[in-house]
Enzyme design. Sequence first.
Site, PDB file in Angstrom:
ATOM      1  CB  CYS A 304      -0.891   0.056   1.241  1.00  0.00           C
ATOM      2  SG  CYS A 304      -1.634  -1.481   1.648  1.00  0.00           S
ATOM      3  CE  LYS A 363      -0.838   6.024  -0.992  1.00  0.00           C
ATOM      4  NZ  LYS A 363      -1.099   4.676  -1.510  1.00  0.00           N
ATOM      5  CD  GLU A 366       0.540   4.327  -5.278  1.00  0.00           C
ATOM      6  OE1 GLU A 366      -0.242   5.127  -4.729  1.00  0.00           O
ATOM      7  OE2 GLU A 366       0.674   3.153  -4.911  1.00  0.00           O
TER       8      GLU A 366
END
Lengths: 589, 588
Positions: A304, A363, A366
């Site tokens: 995650c 993120k 990502e």
Amino acid sequence: MPSLTIDNKTISVADGTSLLEAARQAGVQVPSLCYLKKVQAIGSCRVCLMEVEGAKTLMASCVTPAFEGMKVRTNSSRVRAARKTVVELILSDHEGDCQTCNRNGDCELQAVARDLGIREITYAGSKSVRRRDTSTPALVRDTAKCILCRRCVTVCGQTQGVAAIFPQKRGFQSVIGPAFTSDLADVVCVQCGQCAAVCPVGAIGENDETAKVWAAIDDPKKTVLVQTAPAIRAALGECFGMPPGTLVTGKMVTALRQMGFDKVFDTNFTADLTIMEEGTELLTRLKKALVDGQQVPLPLFTSCSPGWIRYAEHFYPDILPNISTCKSPQQMFGAVAKTYYAEKIGKKPEEIFVVSVMPCTAKKYESQRPEMNSSGVRDVDVVLTTRELGRMIREAGIDFVGLPDGKMDSILGASSGAADIFANTGGVMEAALRTVYEIVTGRQLPFENLHVAPVAGLAGVKEAAVKIEGAVREWSFLEGVTVKVAVAHGLGNARLLIERIKGGEQYHFVEVMTCPGGCIGGGGQPRLTTDEVRLARIAAIYKEDEGKPIRKSHNNPEVTAIYQEYLKKPLGEKSHHLLHTKYTARERV
Amino acid sequence: MGSGGLIVMDEDTCMVDISRFFLEFVQDESCGKCTPCRVGTRRMLEILDRICEGRGQEGDIERLIDLGSTIKDTALCGLGQTAPNPVLSAIRHFREEFVEHIRDHKCRAGVCPELVRAPCQNACPAGVDVPGFVSLIGEKRFDEALALHRERNPLAAICSRVCFHPCESKCRRSTLDDPLSIRSLKRYMVEQEKAFNLPAMIKDGANVRRKVAVVGAGPAGLSCAYFLARLGYRPTIFEAASEPGGMLVQAIPAYRLPRDILRREIGMIEKLGVQIRTNKMLGRDFTLSSMKEMGYESVFLAVGAPKGTGLGMKGDDAPGVTEAIDFLRQYNLTGKAPVGKNVVVVGGGNAAIDAARTALRLGAGSVTVAYRRTRAEMPAYREEVEEAEREGVKFQFLVAPVELAQEKGKLAAVQMRRMGLGDFDRSGRRKPVADPQSDFMMPADQLIAAVGQALQPNEIFNGVTLKLNDREFIAVNPVNGQASEEWVFAGGDAVSGPSSVIEAIAAGEKAAVGMHAFLSGKGEIPWRTPRMVDTFFDPDADPVMGARPGLKLIPVSRRKGFAEVETTWSAAVAMAETKRCLRCDYRE
């Protein structure tokens, strides 16, 4: 237990306590810039100076241990004048565009200058060479604002074990940055943003993308969806002066709706989906190993945390096969939103604009990885940090504290308590165990209140063992097996754990979170995140979990629905296409 | 200084520049970790940089001290804690040099490039544009050369004979071979003057009407009057003696400075509207208070240091014991002075040499100069000492009188004591240390004491109290010569103690500017703006080679009376000498 006198007040402190901590215990406010409790005490900024009787010079209190009988003055004119001069010197080499700086209002240097009553810079002079590094999608570094406190260096090198940035050159030329004045994008930086999280000034921060979001909201041709990560709801309130650990889920939803997002959804939904996929992946691997006798990569590592992924790609490419192929909940959401949801509302993927609000700078990175376009376009268009969302709410003129609670939209808005705890270190592990144990045994996970206490909390590496007893027929091969799990948070701890595994320690499932404390301590969270703040946020998240009627991912009705209507089954073909990914070994430069 | 090394420095080392050097060194050594060392030493360096470049600000010295002390008190390691030390100790011991850099934009060592147009000009107390007038001589533009010289120093002919030429000691040509003979060139220049070319004058009716006075017609007073006149004033000079010139006429012998030359140059100043009233002595014929009553708005005191300080020992009241300054004044003003057969002159300065050579010319049997240190420490000009020796003056070094023996009520001998050299004193010279076992008698029927001169404050300032400095001379603001009474300015030997003609001239100019500002509130001074002469210079050419020519002196055999000893070079020698100038003033 040395006892010492600080400003005529005698106190006893624990052995090894610094003067600075001793003074704070005595109720004295001590200005400091480079010191960060439990992270760094190096005496470089020279702001926390104190006068110690018998010492020739003033002493930096953060690196001076308290001794029996010490007589310390924190408020003599000598101390005040020296502190003032030192801060004036720092300001003289600082790009002081406070009004337009994103730290305006929560800048530690600004606060120290204000508290010391500095009204002019007596020793103005030349400034260091300015270099703005915007090479990464996640972070922006501006050396002109850097005060060389080295907190970022310590966090990157010690806490995270990455060491992408460090001091270079000497004297006034000295500068913090990647080797050979490279760009961050060209070195091992995992873009976790822990440097930004500890920066006392505006020298390191997230790449601000709020303008793109406003533009999308204003674009009538776009359906703008927003997803919020579980860690946001325990921290966003801090942007508006609420104490750390205040849960603001409902206010956040209302605010997002008032800002103009078309639908307010929840990353929690895809967190539950992640548990379905990842849990199944774990069980599949265990079956292959135990029943079919195949060589499968175990333990399985969670996937995650994008900083952790990039860390593994740079530093441990050999364990990439062990990492779950599941995308992170953020990316699963993007992929599902632009396919499943888009079909439902009759839109094409390019008409949907997905905004994530994440506690994380990695993120941002990502979402820009080339493979993250399973819908045919970018699955997630813009990632905002908690701090950016806070700024946008202010910009929109919303009185956040006074907002009524709102509810997430359906159908990507329902979630279990298991999804909430993704925000905490140990949370993904706990959520997975809740589901996996129940699938395998048909019974609830035998921990009090469903909390796997051994893997919770701020210890660096944690482990737990769960013995499978009374397995249902399909999973009977697991009968009697003790499932061993481990949890690490902070990449420095992850390295310790991996080295332990390489040394022969056996686990079945390992959770790694890039940031200390997990996502609640992410690089995009309101500053400053201390251990006290982490614990408050963690407690809030557990409270959110406990308040949910549904506590287990497989019980989320919208998850059940998406499998029935669209994905068919975990690890199925559609899942494989939309919800799983692959990793790339990278050089260790 | 610094990290424990020993550095030998002299007057050619600029203390601001050396402080800067130390901090520059620290910039590379500082690790950059702690703020005080990383930023603080850099800020100190920047302040020193601007001081060296003439951009120093009021308060910079205090800023350096404050910041330096804080860095010492706050830096992380020993490097930062000691880095400010060289700067702080340089300020402690040489603060005046820092002040001069900031206030006067002057680097006395001639090191800081932005403050030094040419080392010779920088060394000249009056700031004469030496390369300018030398190059004009080289192009035979003598009137322009002289006019340029008199922009900063009116007494060109006088200085061409008696100046101790500090310019030559700083001449950069000496790094190649020998310094330019600037004073001899000046002598050649003044010899070419046919008629006075009066300088540019400001015409200002208001200034003409204002009553300003100068007390003392020595070089300081004459210079001040000259510059006041150029600013439009009509100053009156009051002179105690019967003839104007001060030490120029009373002390410097005519064989060094012929009196017609002196009178001619004083005459030029009178032509500018300056009135000189002789036999008017401050304290006897008038006072500062009476001047005020007469309506004088400002006064420049250039009363000199006219009183010999005496030996202060047993027997110094005997007939035959005299002060050098009294002896010289008596001869120079009356044309006669008694000399003995065995003359002993005590002292090592120019007054001692002048007295010795004068006594010799007046028929003394033998003249011995007794000095308590060695030849190397003598303050007298080297050329003068050499000429005195050539003329027959004897020298005894490392001796000092302890008692004067009388016979029949007259001086008979001097009891001398031999001295050794001890530790260095504040003047940078080694202190003489007496050896009491070494006394010997030196026969003498005349002793001339030349051991110091003083002001006579009580005799001249009756009624008005002016603050004195720690050497008992008049205390003034070094920038403009203003004394403790705002309308009173002072300069020359009365402020500095016995010193040189050129320093007196410089003090006169400073005071004239100061008085002008006091009276009119104006500060623009036309002659203070440096301008480049338009003489030819090829910066790419190699330096012209050639040796420094010697002085042209008449032979000793012909030095009978008080005829001038030095004469003028030929045109060829002078022209060749001008070409040796390296033109340090040249800027692209």
